[in-house]
Motif scaffolding. Sequence first.
Motif, PDB file in Angstrom:
ATOM      1  N   UNK A   1       1.340  -9.755 -12.345  1.00  0.00           N
ATOM      2  CA  UNK A   1       0.427 -10.599 -12.804  1.00  0.00           C
ATOM      3  C   UNK A   1      -1.475  -9.993 -11.995  1.00  0.00           C
ATOM      4  N   UNK A   2      -1.479 -11.528 -11.574  1.00  0.00           N
ATOM      5  CA  UNK A   2      -3.531 -11.228 -11.350  1.00  0.00           C
ATOM      6  C   UNK A   2      -3.634 -12.481 -11.495  1.00  0.00           C
ATOM      7  N   UNK A   3      -5.112 -12.117 -10.595  1.00  0.00           N
ATOM      8  CA  UNK A   3      -5.108 -13.694  -9.855  1.00  0.00           C
ATOM      9  C   UNK A   3      -6.221 -13.940 -11.510  1.00  0.00           C
ATOM     10  N   UNK A   4      -6.542 -15.161 -12.271  1.00  0.00           N
ATOM     11  CA  UNK A   4      -7.433 -15.393 -12.586  1.00  0.00           C
ATOM     12  C   UNK A   4      -8.306 -16.173 -12.278  1.00  0.00           C
ATOM     13  N   UNK A   5      -9.822 -16.075 -11.863  1.00  0.00           N
ATOM     14  CA  UNK A   5     -10.138 -16.211 -11.166  1.00  0.00           C
ATOM     15  C   UNK A   5     -10.837 -18.030 -11.461  1.00  0.00           C
ATOM     16  N   UNK A   6     -11.428 -17.620 -12.374  1.00  0.00           N
ATOM     17  CA  UNK A   6     -11.852 -19.203 -12.520  1.00  0.00           C
ATOM     18  C   UNK A   6     -10.686 -20.236 -13.218  1.00  0.00           C
ATOM     19  N   UNK A   7     -10.089 -19.583 -13.634  1.00  0.00           N
ATOM     20  CA  UNK A   7      -8.909 -20.788 -14.065  1.00  0.00           C
ATOM     21  C   UNK A   7      -7.586 -20.750 -12.554  1.00  0.00           C
ATOM     22  N   UNK A   8      -7.963 -20.146 -11.574  1.00  0.00           N
ATOM     23  CA  UNK A   8      -7.664 -20.932 -10.866  1.00  0.00           C
ATOM     24  C   UNK A   8      -5.910 -20.911 -11.086  1.00  0.00           C
ATOM     25  N   UNK A   9      -5.268 -19.234 -11.546  1.00  0.00           N
ATOM     26  CA  UNK A   9      -4.129 -19.434 -11.530  1.00  0.00           C
ATOM     27  C   UNK A   9      -3.575 -17.630 -11.763  1.00  0.00           C
ATOM     28  N   UNK A  10      -2.497 -17.589 -11.794  1.00  0.00           N
ATOM     29  CA  UNK A  10      -2.114 -16.274 -11.013  1.00  0.00           C
ATOM     30  C   UNK A  10      -0.959 -15.905 -12.997  1.00  0.00           C
ATOM     31  N   UNK A  11      -2.045 -15.282 -13.467  1.00  0.00           N
ATOM     32  CA  UNK A  11      -1.334 -15.348 -15.169  1.00  0.00           C
ATOM     33  C   UNK A  11      -1.143 -13.610 -15.574  1.00  0.00           C
ATOM     34  N   UNK A  12      -0.870 -13.486 -16.578  1.00  0.00           N
ATOM     35  CA  UNK A  12      -0.610 -12.442 -17.312  1.00  0.00           C
ATOM     36  C   UNK A  12      -1.922 -11.907 -17.810  1.00  0.00           C
TER      37      UNK A  12
ATOM     38  N   UNK B   1      -8.296  -1.541  -6.667  1.00  0.00           N
ATOM     39  CA  UNK B   1      -9.001  -0.923  -6.303  1.00  0.00           C
ATOM     40  C   UNK B   1      -9.416  -2.424  -5.562  1.00  0.00           C
ATOM     41  N   UNK B   2     -10.086  -2.498  -5.747  1.00  0.00           N
ATOM     42  CA  UNK B   2     -10.419  -4.672  -5.882  1.00  0.00           C
ATOM     43  C   UNK B   2      -9.624  -5.399  -5.327  1.00  0.00           C
ATOM     44  N   UNK B   3      -8.367  -4.897  -4.964  1.00  0.00           N
ATOM     45  CA  UNK B   3      -7.537  -6.612  -4.599  1.00  0.00           C
ATOM     46  C   UNK B   3      -7.823  -7.120  -3.621  1.00  0.00           C
ATOM     47  N   UNK B   4      -8.979  -7.899  -3.823  1.00  0.00           N
ATOM     48  CA  UNK B   4      -9.025  -9.012  -3.182  1.00  0.00           C
ATOM     49  C   UNK B   4      -9.276 -10.292  -3.695  1.00  0.00           C
ATOM     50  N   UNK B   5      -8.548 -10.889  -3.110  1.00  0.00           N
ATOM     51  CA  UNK B   5      -9.158 -12.354  -3.269  1.00  0.00           C
ATOM     52  C   UNK B   5     -11.080 -12.853  -2.927  1.00  0.00           C
ATOM     53  N   UNK B   6     -11.854 -13.547  -3.529  1.00  0.00           N
ATOM     54  CA  UNK B   6     -12.926 -14.299  -3.366  1.00  0.00           C
ATOM     55  C   UNK B   6     -12.542 -15.096  -1.947  1.00  0.00           C
ATOM     56  N   UNK B   7     -13.357 -13.965  -1.204  1.00  0.00           N
ATOM     57  CA  UNK B   7     -13.417 -14.490   0.994  1.00  0.00           C
ATOM     58  C   UNK B   7     -15.098 -14.529   0.929  1.00  0.00           C
ATOM     59  N   UNK B   8     -15.185 -15.503   1.405  1.00  0.00           N
ATOM     60  CA  UNK B   8     -16.586 -16.121   2.894  1.00  0.00           C
ATOM     61  C   UNK B   8     -16.531 -14.864   3.383  1.00  0.00           C
ATOM     62  N   UNK B   9     -17.719 -14.312   4.027  1.00  0.00           N
ATOM     63  CA  UNK B   9     -17.988 -14.107   4.958  1.00  0.00           C
ATOM     64  C   UNK B   9     -18.946 -13.637   5.592  1.00  0.00           C
TER      65      UNK B   9
ATOM     66  N   UNK C   1     -20.222 -14.609  -0.264  1.00  0.00           N
ATOM     67  CA  UNK C   1     -18.997 -13.950  -1.251  1.00  0.00           C
ATOM     68  C   UNK C   1     -18.674 -12.815  -1.869  1.00  0.00           C
ATOM     69  N   UNK C   2     -18.016 -12.248  -1.263  1.00  0.00           N
ATOM     70  CA  UNK C   2     -17.212 -10.908  -2.158  1.00  0.00           C
ATOM     71  C   UNK C   2     -16.513 -11.300  -3.119  1.00  0.00           C
ATOM     72  N   UNK C   3     -17.084 -10.085  -4.313  1.00  0.00           N
ATOM     73  CA  UNK C   3     -16.361 -10.465  -4.872  1.00  0.00           C
ATOM     74  C   UNK C   3     -16.617 -11.244  -6.241  1.00  0.00           C
ATOM     75  N   UNK C   4     -17.877 -12.059  -5.823  1.00  0.00           N
ATOM     76  CA  UNK C   4     -18.123 -13.271  -6.870  1.00  0.00           C
ATOM     77  C   UNK C   4     -18.144 -12.943  -7.953  1.00  0.00           C
TER      78      UNK C   4
END
Length: 1468
Positions: free
Chosen positions: A480-491, A510-518, A537-540
């Motif tokens: 599983x990974x986070x499908x960002x624009x669909x907002x769900x955890x998917x294959x 390596x870029x295993x980081x959720x979208x976060x506000x800094x 926003x990191x990894x926008x």
Amino acid sequence: MPAAAPLLLLLAILWWPLVLPLAPGHLQSPPTFITLNGSRLNHLLLDTHSGHVYVGAVNVLYHLSPDLQLLSWGKTGPKLDSPDCLPPIDPTDCTQAETTDNTNKLLLLEEVKEKPVSLIVCGTVLQGICEKRSLENVSQVLYKTDNPVDTQYVAANDPRVSTVGVVVEQKDVMLMLVGRGYTSKGPGGIPPITMRRLTPVARHSAPAFSHEELGKLVVGSYSEYNNHFVKAFPHNHYVYFVFSRRDVWGKREYRTYVSRLCAGDPNFYSYVEVPLFCGGGYNLAQAAVLGYHRDQPTLFVAMAMGQASTPTPTDRSALCVYKVEELDKALHGVHPWMLFKIIEGVMCAGHLLDSLIKYPCGGEHTPSPIASAIALEATPTFTWNPLITAVTTATEVGHTIVLLGDKNGRLHKVFLHANGTGTKYDTVEVDAESPINADLLLDSTKQNVYVLTERKVQETNNFLSTTNCHSCLSNRDPYCGWCLLEGRCTRKMDCTRHAQPHHWIWSYSRERQCVSIESLQPSILSREEQTQVSFTVLQLPVLSKDESLSCAFGSLAAQPAVVMENRITCQSPAPEQLPPSPPGNGEPLQLYDCSVGQSDCSQCRAVAANYGCVWCADETPGCVYNQSCTSGTTDTCPAPVVTEVEPLTGPLEGGILLTIQGSNLGQSFQDIQAGVTVAGVTCTPLPEAYRISTSIVCELQACANVIAGPVVVTVGGSEKGESQQTFSYQNPQLSRIVPEKGPLAGGTMLTVHGSQLLTGQRTEQRSDQITGLQAFLGSKPCLWLLRMCVLCLKGKGLTLAMRKEEVVARLGDKECDVKTLDNTHLYCEPPEEQPLALDDSDLPTLKVSLYPVSSLVVTWLLALMACTFYSCKLRDTFRLTISITCTIKLTSSCPPDLMTEMMDLSSDVGGPGIPFLDYRTYAERVFFPGQKGAPLSQNLDLPDSRRQTVEQGLGQLNNLLNNRLFLIRFIHTLEAQQSFSQRDRGYVASLLTMALHDKLEYFTDVMKTLLGDLMEQYVAKNPKLMLRRTETVVEKMLTNWMSICLYSFLKEVAGEPLYKLYRAIKYQVDKGPVDVVTGKAKRTLNDSHLLREDIDYCSVTLTVLVKSGVEVQPCPVKVLDSDTITQVKDKILDQIYKGAPYSQRPAADSLDLEWRSGQAGHLTLSDDDVTAIVQGRWKRINTLQHYKVPDGATVALIPRSQKTPMLEGEEEEGLRLWHLVKPSEDPEIPKHRKSSMRERERAKAIPEIYLTRLLSMKGTLQKFVDDVFVAILSRKRPPPIAVRFFFDFLDDMAEKHGIDDPETVHIWKTNSLPLRFWVNILKNPQFVFDVQVTDSVDAVLSVIAQTFIDSCTTSEHKVGRVSTAINLLTSLAMTSLCFFLSCRYYSDIHNAVSGCYQEMNSTLTELSGSFASEMNSLVALHELYKYINKYYDQIIMSLEEDAAGQKMQLAYRLQQVAALVENKVTDL
């Protein structure tokens, strides 16, 4: 704006979430399972075409739908059968036939042209024949044979023997290849591997399932090749078998093998096998599966570490991975000079490489079958405890996931990294009462796994699904990974834009980081102000041209966001749109400083989530409260940093512990569990020694070659961290040993020369702290001597005849330096080098010159069993007697009969063979030794009218005891009273232990406080005397505390060798005469309990008639004809109730022994009857000799009609009893000689004459004593947490009081653990086991216990007359081994990483909950109140004098207790 106006926090993602395009996620569905009528399930099969599931069970077959709904079922048993008979079974011919359960052994799918046609079912009954059943209705039999021939016997006829099979199609013919283990019953001659047709062929007469005219593995003795098959599978026109068996040619150790043959080879010309090696000693395959890793076919094998040289696995297991390409190379590359023909077991001759290449499936001219002696090696990918029982794999987007089942019914999910290491990311509880079956199957979608146990089938979703990004990534589910624009955890493939950057976020990338506000600006604002809010926003994610972002605060309407690269700007809401400020004024606050103790990112992220600590990645990174971080937090930590590694060298065999210090070394043990390598070799971390982020202790694994390299730590899937230091695998070499010869008794100091002998040592240590080296002479340990060797000459009146300066001692051609001379001993230090003899003898002579008088010579012959006395006239007035006691080193091997006894015992270990006491009885015997009617077994005896009131008062007393100040003042007040005896102190301590057993953490804290007070007293006097005796309440509390904390260690580790030692002692003592009156024995270690007189006796074997149900069975029992009748009855009961708890067998005095001869000859034997011999005032107890009972006599134990105590009233009648020796002085010695000095001195020397007997006993018991000492002080396992905790406490106390003498701290540790706990257990095995300890056994145990405590002290032991024999026994291997172990044990704990307090608290909490119900706390409180009542005024006065006690009203509360418990008139 008012000053008190609340401020508005603009932490958008924490308070008011930033709204991005999201869709609701889907939660994981619960597992589906079915329990099939309580049948014991054996095998699981999945039809991938239909998705249907088939289950083979004992006597039943089940057919299930994909969602585990029952579709059909059919019976397969039970059947009338016997493994000794051939089917069909005729009861008249096979009289032993009985109704027998049919255990399913094979469950396979028959496919023709890849289309399923039938179900192949084989069971254990009728010699393992098979049948075919319908796939639609398993009750329908499509084929079976009613009169099978011997070539149709397929499966093993024993449920415990393995059988595997695989179906292949060759030239339109369906074949089944079967591997089965050897069974001792039934028809012989069934090969371990056979090929069988599934359908009859027109040109062949052989029926279905027959191996007639087909290949079979022809080897020598089938019992020698007793393969335990684990798996069979086809691959690339080959069929492979995985199995384990004993090595036929080498060391005869059990190993795992893979064999291969061409699927279409009807003659087995192509058969070849290769051993598999799994590093770390994992040698027994438990499960296997063919899968893929990095797009390469790979064999995954679950291995277990075997118990010694047996096929029985331990709980230590590992997963080893072998590339099929490398496996095939190993099988193809077996050169002729490396091949063994299995039939002859000799080397094949000739160069047949061309033939092997030209004929890959062999031929008549190629050697077959063949086996390689060179193993295919692999390093464990993943290790686990308990035992791994099942394995399967799946591949997701090129990544490998391994599913492992264990014996505790749990399914573990492991992600296999590219470097070959594994990380466990999830565990599913399937069935706590049954292990996971090896048939672990994935459905066609690879999303669901079918799990089989003995009780049920369960379908489990193979991946986790969550509703937010953080939990999606933190689960570290590789599916599983986070499908960002669909907002769900998917294959990955289920995420529409997975190929675009930052749209599908995977936890192992390596870029295993959720979208976060800094960089939120401003971060704080008055609610009455409206302004622009900007943040990064990191990894926008990259959007298309027609897509845009909006931002919203809470439930307010969204508004367009201005995006510049990764900088977003939004307009804050108008003041009138904001909701009211949250309530909370006047509520208490909890303050927590995130920066304290969290020096790196991993430590920071390990802090409990409720504190809100985050790692802030600004110019000066640090751990701060989340709302204090303005530059943005990080979801992942930097790569690990390794700062120090100790030691920097290690042996090729591995086995030593490495300590790795650094930062960011993981947030939990699971992060680094499979991520440590040393010079490229896996190093297995120890969970109990791991310290979050800062320290890892791992066990070095074996390495084949001398190599060097850095230590590499990988945290999960992060970047690796390498050490600057280089670790080297070294191979120490010995060049010479000086001297090359020494006496059999040992004791010679050897100087070892060589290179790299300090391999595995720490870089900074003193020469007397060498803890990593071991030396052996053959199989005997050679101990590092940290103390000087001194020769001791014994005598008496030595200082009356000479002074030290007058003595010159020479050993051969060198001087023995005289160090000390006192009235009884002369000590001299021998030369460092081996002295040479001055005459023709092999060994040097010790020559003692008494200057200026003539010399006398003492021959130093340690290899002889001799005690030589020399005397000379000195000054005409004194006679000097010098004696040297010389001993021969006896072998420690056991006599055959004792070894047979111990082997029988070993087979019962873990079952009824060791009669452990339950915890309640154990605690009662330790807390209240020798006390009948102890509080643990009492009930609160109160009249009903008072019970409620008294129990209320005792409840209040319990509350008082949980007040630290009250409890400490209470104990100190009691100890200050003169009438408060030592017995009272121990009794009160044990009552407190009972009352506070449910609060052991508090009990421990109070104990430490009291020990601190005790230490204050001893530091001012003599600190070395502390804890030597039990003179205070806290010292008995410490004894009880150790007993509680080490109970599990006793049961799991030390109990088995301790019980074997007890059994060995009892067995040896009982083999010789034991005087029931004096308690003295011929076979003993204790010279004061030695039966010195020569007793005429012989061994007699009695045939004892034992009633079993309605039958009477004869049982041979060995006794002595010198045994009393009661001794004979005890030995008979020992044999009949062997292994049973002593409390569950009848008492000897409740039975009579009846001697039976012929049809009517019955004689009841007794210790005393009218035939007893009376001489004067002496009456002898009857023995078998007295009754003239012959060898082979038949006897029986019958219930005694009337109990008559043995020889009751004889003493009152003036008669004195004796058995073997009259306990008084021998009347034959004249009175005038009894008091002579010469006879007294001769009596003192008597133990020397019987040293042979003592030494023989010592040699027999040596191994069992060593096993106990090693179990107690072993370095192979971490010391119990309680020992580490308490030793750390003593070290801290020593440092606090400025005590830098290591001997003092060593004495404290010895007094607290060996003296206070282990000696108590060694002397009293009845505290742990349900056994009887006789006086003669107790005498031996006392010597061993004294040996243990003496050898754990650092001071030299003085040799005196009374300790001659004991010191002779204990100064050899017993003492030296234990001293060596204890020194290393103490130093290892001292040098280990400290900080086990949290772990100790967790352990104490667990112990409190586990055993608190066993304690009778109300009775304990009632007994404690009796002491309160006795010293009531003194306790009240002590509480009132204490200022803190006055504030807490402790005296008043105690008065309330007194008023309730006994209606005491108080000042209330």
